[in-house]
Design an enzyme around this catalytic site. Structure first.
Site, PDB file in Angstrom:
ATOM      1  N   CYS A 118       9.844   0.067   2.984  1.00 62.83           N
ATOM      2  CA  CYS A 118       8.254   0.197   4.092  1.00 62.83           C
ATOM      3  C   CYS A 118       7.973  -0.732   5.118  1.00 62.83           C
ATOM      4  CB  CYS A 118       7.273  -0.524   2.474  1.00 62.83           C
ATOM      5  SG  CYS A 118       7.791   0.323   1.132  1.00 62.83           S
ATOM      6  N   HIS A 150      -1.152  -4.165   3.909  1.00 63.91           N
ATOM      7  CA  HIS A 150      -0.118  -3.465   3.365  1.00 63.91           C
ATOM      8  C   HIS A 150      -0.441  -2.733   2.638  1.00 63.91           C
ATOM      9  CE1 HIS A 150       3.800  -2.445   2.915  1.00 63.91           C
ATOM     10  NE2 HIS A 150       4.334  -2.328   1.898  1.00 63.91           N
ATOM     11  N   GLU A 205      -0.362  -9.928  -2.303  1.00 65.68           N
ATOM     12  CA  GLU A 205      -0.931 -10.265  -0.750  1.00 65.68           C
ATOM     13  C   GLU A 205      -2.224 -10.983  -0.348  1.00 65.68           C
ATOM     14  OE1 GLU A 205      -1.422  -6.968   3.478  1.00 65.68           O
ATOM     15  OE2 GLU A 205      -1.263  -6.130   1.123  1.00 65.68           O
ATOM     16  N   LYS A 254      -4.052   2.755   4.400  1.00 64.84           N
ATOM     17  CA  LYS A 254      -2.864   3.742   3.746  1.00 64.84           C
ATOM     18  C   LYS A 254      -4.163   4.397   2.289  1.00 64.84           C
ATOM     19  CE  LYS A 254       1.254   1.002   2.718  1.00 64.84           C
ATOM     20  NZ  LYS A 254       1.210  -0.399   3.798  1.00 64.84           N
ATOM     21  N   HIS A 272       0.576   6.193   2.208  1.00 64.37           N
ATOM     22  CA  HIS A 272       1.830   5.136   2.423  1.00 64.37           C
ATOM     23  C   HIS A 272       2.823   6.254   3.206  1.00 64.37           C
ATOM     24  CE1 HIS A 272       4.655   1.321   2.381  1.00 64.37           C
ATOM     25  NE2 HIS A 272       4.506   1.106   0.835  1.00 64.37           N
ATOM     26  N   PHE A 331      10.524  -3.479  -0.953  1.00 63.33           N
ATOM     27  CA  PHE A 331      11.282  -3.395  -1.123  1.00 63.33           C
ATOM     28  C   PHE A 331      12.224  -4.062  -1.071  1.00 63.33           C
ATOM     29  CE2 PHE A 331       9.622   0.408  -4.372  1.00 63.33           C
ATOM     30  CZ  PHE A 331       8.778  -0.113  -4.838  1.00 63.33           C
TER      31      PHE A 331
END
Length: 402
Positions: free
Chosen positions: A162, A294, A305, A326, A331, A390
């Protein structure tokens, strides 16, 4: 060290197939997430996504090109056309030799994988099309961009889940800043919204079946999207000498690795990327007015976050605006940071902060100003764009008004 500016932007995503349409949707808080229109949807437990509806490859490419271009490559080329046209650059002679393309993707040609697995395993055929490998490879989009626009400088693909787009744009920034390139076409794309792509993500049990609600107490997971964002990063003096319209300055970039867990994020790793980007851009915390988060809509990401931002910015965190787009476009995995950078440009140039839509219940562990549900008018001079992937891979870009 040379200054680096953005002179072109292009996109295709669930909100629109151009920049103006995307920004209009962000200003309106419009949601591009809806029912998926894909083969075998009835076999999926997740049936929603930020899909690019009404995409007609035949309107943009000829038959020979379509045979070579996976959906993620098509999105990239469409966005690159818009960005390069806006920049006004013509890549020939010396400029061609000192310009390249660094693009991000996590999955590459997932649609091509999916189609050809069906051909071999479901239909029992023993042959696939001879272009399968060049169509599905992760560097296909970057290579086709280089060929279409005669980019003979550094050209490659970054795959960091990502964070792919942010890593790609950060590396492009560093190449222009160091003098290794005059201009770089950069950003990223993704097109995982096919049966195999969704089925794989279902296995992680992080997907919402209803909506993307970042930072809201009743959030229940992420929603996948697709699309591309592409930009032209150019050396400032070169852009100014030719009278280019400058959208923003790329002020700084930093990246870090959690080195901890393959899927669970670390607040410390995210914070190091945030503070590193501030330091690289020579910005004080109070200089930043907006962060594009994010903000995936998972409890693990959102809380981590917010903790990282609160710690990195201290008392100024209470005066920051931070939103997750998002919630509108989904996403976009490896392409998400590039699509989201458009919200940063809108904040700097138009004074409009994109909202986090779908926000319904305050979460005490996400007690920041997440610009809930409605866009906001506000003048900001510097912004950050976060990407946390990830594998514990973090990449943060800083932009400033010029």
């Amino acid at each position: 060290m040379k200054r680096v500016v953005i002179t072109g932007a292009g996109t295709v995503n669930a909100l629109a197939q151009d920049v103006d349409g995307t920004m209009a949707a962000m200003r309106e808080g419009r949601c591009g997430i809806g029912p998926l229109e894909i083969r075998d949807r009835d076999r999926l437990s997740v049936a929603i996504g930020g899909q690019v509806k009404g995409w007609e490859a035949e309107a943009h490419f000829n038959r020979q090109q379509i045979a070579l271009y996976d959906r993620f490559t098509q999105f990239t080329l469409h966005a690159a056309r818009e960005a390069i046209a806006q920049s006004g650059l013509v890549f020939e002679d010396q400029l061609s030799l000192t310009s390249g393309a660094v693009l991000g993707t996590a999955g590459g040609g997932v649609n091509t994988w999916d189609e050809n697995y069906r051909t071999v395993y479901e239909e029992g055929k023993n042959r696939v099309h001879p272009f399968v490998v060049p169509k599905l490879m992760n560097n296909a989009a970057a290579s086709h961009v280089s060929m279409e626009w005669n980019l003979r400088g550094p050209t490659f693909t970054v795959a960091t889940a990502c964070a792919s787009s942010n890593h790609a744009m950060g590396l492009a920034f560093q190449m222009v800043r160091s003098g290794a390139a005059t201009a770089m076409v950069t950003g990223g794309s993704e097109a995982m919204l096919c049966f195999g792509g969704i089925k794989a993500w279902e296995g992680l049990r992080v997907m919402s079946r209803t909506a993307c609600r970042p930072f809201s107490m009743n959030r229940d997971g992420m929603v996948q999207g697709e699309g591309a964002g592409v930009f032209v990063f150019e050396e400032y003096d070169h852009a100014r000498a030719r009278g280019a319209h400058i959208l923003a300055e790329v002020a700084g970039f930093a990246m870090s690795s959690d080195a901890a867990d393959i899927v669970m994020p670390s607040a410390q790793g995210a914070e190091r990327a945030i503070t590193g980007a501030l330091r690289d851009a020579r910005l004080n915390p109070e200089d930043v007015g907006y962060i594009n988060a994010h903000g995936t809509g998972t409890a693990a990401n959102d809380k981590t976050e917010c903790a990282a931002v609160a710690h990195a910015f201290g008392h100024h965190a209470d005066r920051l605006m931070m939103s997750s787009t998002k919630s509108m476009h989904g996403h976009c995995i490896g392409g998400t940071g590039a699509v989201e950078l458009l919200a940063c440009l809108m904040a700097l140039n138009d004074g409009i902060i994109a909202p986090t839509i779908g926000y319904e219940e305050p979460d005490p562990e996400c007690a920041l100003d997440v610009v809930p549900n409605m866009a906001r008018a506000a003048k900001v001079d510097a912004v950050l764009s976060n990407a946390f992937a990830f594998g514990g891979l973090n990449a943060v870009i800083a932009l400033r008004r010029i």
